[in-house]
Design a protein around this motif. Structure first.
Motif, short mmCIF file in Angstrom:
data_model
loop_
_atom_site.label_atom_id
_atom_site.label_comp_id
_atom_site.label_asym_id
_atom_site.label_seq_id
_atom_site.Cartn_x
_atom_site.Cartn_y
_atom_site.Cartn_z
N THR A 60 36.33 -27.55 44.96
CA THR A 60 37.05 -27.01 43.82
C THR A 60 36.87 -27.97 42.66
OG1 THR A 60 38.67 -25.96 45.27
CG2 THR A 60 39.35 -26.35 42.98
N LEU A 61 36.51 -27.45 41.50
CA LEU A 61 36.30 -28.29 40.32
C LEU A 61 37.44 -28.06 39.33
CD1 LEU A 61 34.42 -30.12 38.56
CD2 LEU A 61 33.33 -28.03 37.76
N VAL A 62 37.90 -29.17 38.74
CA VAL A 62 39.00 -29.08 37.78
C VAL A 62 38.54 -29.68 36.45
CG1 VAL A 62 41.45 -29.52 37.41
CG2 VAL A 62 40.55 -29.37 39.74
N CYS A 63 38.65 -28.89 35.39
CA CYS A 63 38.15 -29.30 34.08
C CYS A 63 39.29 -29.34 33.06
CB CYS A 63 37.10 -28.31 33.58
SG CYS A 63 35.70 -28.13 34.68
N LYS A 64 39.17 -30.25 32.13
CA LYS A 64 40.22 -30.40 31.12
C LYS A 64 39.82 -29.68 29.82
CE LYS A 64 43.00 -34.14 29.15
NZ LYS A 64 43.08 -35.60 28.98
N VAL A 65 40.77 -29.01 29.24
CA VAL A 65 40.54 -28.38 27.94
C VAL A 65 40.65 -29.48 26.88
CG1 VAL A 65 41.35 -26.65 26.29
CG2 VAL A 65 41.45 -26.19 28.76
N ILE A 66 39.53 -29.68 26.14
CA ILE A 66 39.51 -30.80 25.19
C ILE A 66 39.69 -30.34 23.74
CG2 ILE A 66 38.20 -32.37 26.67
CD1 ILE A 66 35.65 -31.49 25.24
N SER A 67 39.43 -29.07 23.51
CA SER A 67 39.61 -28.56 22.15
C SER A 67 39.75 -27.04 22.21
CB SER A 67 38.43 -28.97 21.28
OG SER A 67 38.70 -28.72 19.92
N ARG A 68 40.16 -26.46 21.12
CA ARG A 68 40.42 -25.01 21.13
C ARG A 68 40.26 -24.49 19.72
NH1 ARG A 68 46.41 -22.57 22.41
NH2 ARG A 68 46.77 -23.47 20.36
N ARG A 69 39.69 -23.28 19.61
CA ARG A 69 39.65 -22.67 18.29
C ARG A 69 40.35 -21.31 18.37
NH1 ARG A 69 35.19 -21.97 14.47
NH2 ARG A 69 33.75 -22.52 16.13
N LEU A 70 41.45 -21.21 17.66
CA LEU A 70 42.13 -19.92 17.57
C LEU A 70 41.45 -19.13 16.46
CD1 LEU A 70 45.86 -21.11 17.86
CD2 LEU A 70 44.36 -20.22 19.66
N GLN A 71 41.08 -17.91 16.78
CA GLN A 71 40.34 -17.11 15.80
C GLN A 71 41.26 -16.64 14.69
OE1 GLN A 71 37.27 -17.23 16.01
NE2 GLN A 71 36.56 -17.15 18.14
N THR A 72 40.74 -16.74 13.49
CA THR A 72 41.57 -16.33 12.35
C THR A 72 41.03 -15.10 11.65
OG1 THR A 72 40.32 -17.88 11.01
CG2 THR A 72 42.45 -18.65 11.85
N GLY A 73 39.75 -14.76 11.98
CA GLY A 73 39.12 -13.64 11.27
C GLY A 73 39.73 -12.30 11.65
N ALA A 74 39.27 -11.27 10.96
CA ALA A 74 39.76 -9.93 11.23
C ALA A 74 39.18 -9.38 12.53
CB ALA A 74 39.40 -9.01 10.07
N GLN A 75 37.99 -9.88 12.92
CA GLN A 75 37.34 -9.41 14.16
C GLN A 75 38.19 -9.81 15.37
OE1 GLN A 75 34.75 -7.62 13.99
NE2 GLN A 75 33.45 -8.24 12.27
N PRO A 76 38.27 -8.94 16.38
CA PRO A 76 39.05 -9.29 17.57
C PRO A 76 38.27 -10.17 18.55
CG PRO A 76 38.26 -7.03 17.74
CD PRO A 76 37.72 -7.58 16.45
N GLU A 77 37.74 -11.29 18.07
CA GLU A 77 37.02 -12.23 18.93
C GLU A 77 38.01 -12.97 19.82
OE1 GLU A 77 33.60 -13.58 18.55
OE2 GLU A 77 33.22 -11.65 17.59
N PRO A 78 37.61 -13.27 21.07
CA PRO A 78 38.53 -14.08 21.89
C PRO A 78 38.64 -15.49 21.33
CG PRO A 78 36.44 -13.76 23.04
CD PRO A 78 36.37 -12.92 21.79
N ASP A 79 39.76 -16.12 21.53
CA ASP A 79 39.91 -17.53 21.15
C ASP A 79 38.96 -18.37 22.02
OD1 ASP A 79 41.84 -16.93 19.26
OD2 ASP A 79 43.49 -17.13 20.71
N MET A 80 38.62 -19.55 21.53
CA MET A 80 37.62 -20.36 22.22
C MET A 80 38.23 -21.62 22.79
SD MET A 80 34.76 -19.89 19.23
CE MET A 80 33.33 -20.62 20.02
N LEU A 81 37.92 -21.87 24.08
CA LEU A 81 38.36 -23.10 24.72
C LEU A 81 37.12 -23.97 24.95
CD1 LEU A 81 40.67 -21.64 27.54
CD2 LEU A 81 41.38 -22.55 25.31
N TYR A 82 37.24 -25.26 24.68
CA TYR A 82 36.17 -26.22 24.93
C TYR A 82 36.64 -27.15 26.03
CZ TYR A 82 34.68 -24.46 20.40
OH TYR A 82 34.30 -23.64 19.37
N GLN A 83 35.86 -27.25 27.12
CA GLN A 83 36.29 -28.09 28.24
C GLN A 83 35.28 -29.21 28.49
OE1 GLN A 83 36.52 -25.39 31.63
NE2 GLN A 83 34.36 -25.72 32.12
N ASN A 84 35.65 -30.14 29.37
CA ASN A 84 34.84 -31.35 29.58
C ASN A 84 33.69 -31.19 30.57
OD1 ASN A 84 36.43 -31.11 31.80
ND2 ASN A 84 37.39 -33.13 31.67
N ASP A 85 33.34 -29.98 30.97
CA ASP A 85 32.18 -29.78 31.85
C ASP A 85 31.55 -28.44 31.48
OD1 ASP A 85 30.32 -30.16 33.84
OD2 ASP A 85 31.79 -30.45 35.45
N GLY A 86 30.22 -28.40 31.52
CA GLY A 86 29.54 -27.18 31.09
C GLY A 86 28.24 -26.93 31.82
#
Ligand SMILES: *Cc1c(COP(=O)(O)O)cnc(C)c1O
Length: 416
Positions: A267-293
């Motif tokens: 089981t791998l556990v990753c930390k959320v290091i940053s996040r972008r909440l969408q502000t535009g009119a488009q219904p894009e999902p919010d973005m999570l940035y984690q420490n493994d990719g």
């Protein structure tokens, strides 16, 4: 078992230092349940009792996993000097190793010969010349073409002699005075059909007959890897029956499972290091940035198109830099790795049960196969991971009612 794993995840997180002090505390980590490997081995023996497993080291070369498998009595499939060395260093008898790479360097053959590893595979004429020169007493298995076009990764584009070339190959081996005593195939990793195995077994019979005509005693059939948890109970009894029915008695059967043994134990556990909440009119999902990719433990997302469903590690037990309230109810996210490359996307889009914040940890199960094995250090992110090991098979023995609180049997914690 899940409770124990969660307990160890929480233990790891709550032992981390104050946020921002040590880079180690911002690293992803694994929890590995070696008991799960033991259960997979039992399951193998129950369903494929005639087929001896040779674990494919490339899938996950964690020394603790290799050591356990050595104790359980499996053989090993190695493809390079480094893999051979890692298994030999455990004290494994070289007779329990197959050097199952059909295209080898001269120096690796010399290494194998000196180490006493005699089993190896070939699938072309030139390889026979290399073997004659550098490891003339090798025991050879002719790898024949086999393909499951629905497999996660089809290996047949690269390896496997077409059946119309096997006679010529055997003839050449005979001319060179080499010994061919096996046939092998690999239908592809993550196989989903039984038919390619059955077809390859039929073709192996032809090769055995061809060998006989040339004076070879081919008495080993290696049915390769490709086994998946999801269809193992469906495949295995059919394979077992086919082998018993189709092949002469006295034949020895082996296989090279990788994913089957390693995947579900980690089981791998990753930390959320940053996040972008969408502000535009488009219904894009919010973005999570984690420490493994995808350049770290998640290359399977690129290569195997794996769709992952992480869960949020419950927050009550760990410190959190975001603090404050969080929205309950479904939130949609895409999840990205730490590098500055836009292909580094781990999850395209998924729903989480509540808001996820910076400093949260995400849990990914079934991360033991082709994860650490393929991790790079691209962009300066470390490729080794901390692993906490437990053996859930040891739990419950000798515990009284009173002491039946969670007491995981830790084997060790170390960097992989
Ligand atoms: C990769 C590989 C395996 C393991 O395959 P899995 O699908 O992980 O079981 C076995 N044999 C060979 C020759 C391989 O290249």
């Amino acid at each position: 078992m899940d409770l124990l794993i969660d307990f160890l995840i929480h233990t790891h997180i709550s032992n981390l230092g104050q946020n921002g002090v040590s880079p180690e505390d911002d690293e992803p980590f694994f929890v590995a349940d070696l008991g799960q490997v033991i259960r997979q081995h039992r399951r193998w023996k129950r369903n494929l009792p005639d087929v001896h497993p040779f674990y494919a080291v490339k899938c996950n070369s964690d020394p603790n996993l290799l050591r356990l498998l050595a104790e359980l009595g499996t053989g090993f499939d190695c493809a390079s000097i480094e893999e051979l060395r890692s298994v030999l260093d455990l004290g494994v008898d070289p007779a329990r190793i197959i050097f199952a790479n059909p295209c080898k360097t001269a120096s690796s053959l010399v290494f194998a010969q000196r180490a006493g590893v005699t089993w190896t595979t070939f699938d072309n004429l030139d390889e026979l010349d290399t073997i004659k020169k550098h490891h003339p007493n090798a025991q050879l298995a002719l790898r024949i073409f086999a393909s499951d076009s629905d497999a996660i990764v089809d290996l047949s584009k690269k390896f496997g002699a077409p059946i119309d070339s096997t006679w010529r190959l055997l003839q050449r081996a005979h001319e060179l005075g080499l010994e061919v005593s096996g046939v092998s195939f690999h239908v592809g990793t993550g196989a989903s059909n039984i038919a390619p195995y059955i077809k390859a077994i039929q073709q192996a019979k032809t090769v055995i007959e061809q060998g006989k005509a040339l004076g070879f005693l081919i008495n080993v059939l290696d049915i390769g890897g490709g086994f998946q948890d999801s269809n193992f109970e469906n495949f295995a009894p059919k394979l077992q029956a086919t082998l018993r029915r189709e092949l002469p008695t006295g034949m020895r059967f082996m296989a090279e499972p990788g994913r089957y043994y390693a995947r579900s134990a980690y089981t791998l556990v990753c930390k959320v290091i940053s996040r972008r909440l969408q502000t535009g009119a488009q219904p894009e999902p919010d973005m999570l940035y984690q420490n493994d990719g995808v350049y770290g433990s998640f290359m399977n997302v690129l290569i195997e198109k794996e769709v992952l469903h992480p869960t949020l590690v419950s927050r009550s037990l760990h410190r959190h830099e975001g603090g404050g309230k969080r929205h309950k109810g479904t939130c949609r996210y895409s999840i990205w790795g730490p590098t500055c490359d836009s292909t580094d996307r781990v999850v395209e889009e998924m729903a989480m049960e509540s808001e996820v914040k910076v400093g949260d940890w995400l849990k990914y199960t079934h991360m033991g196969a082709y994860t650490t094995a393929t991790a790079t250090q691209f962009n300066g992110f470390r490729s080794h991971r901390h692993v906490t090991y437990l053996n859930s098979e040891l739990i419950g023995h000798g515990t009284t009612r009173k002491s039946r609180h969670i007491r995981p049997h830790l084997i060790s914690c170390q960097l992989l």
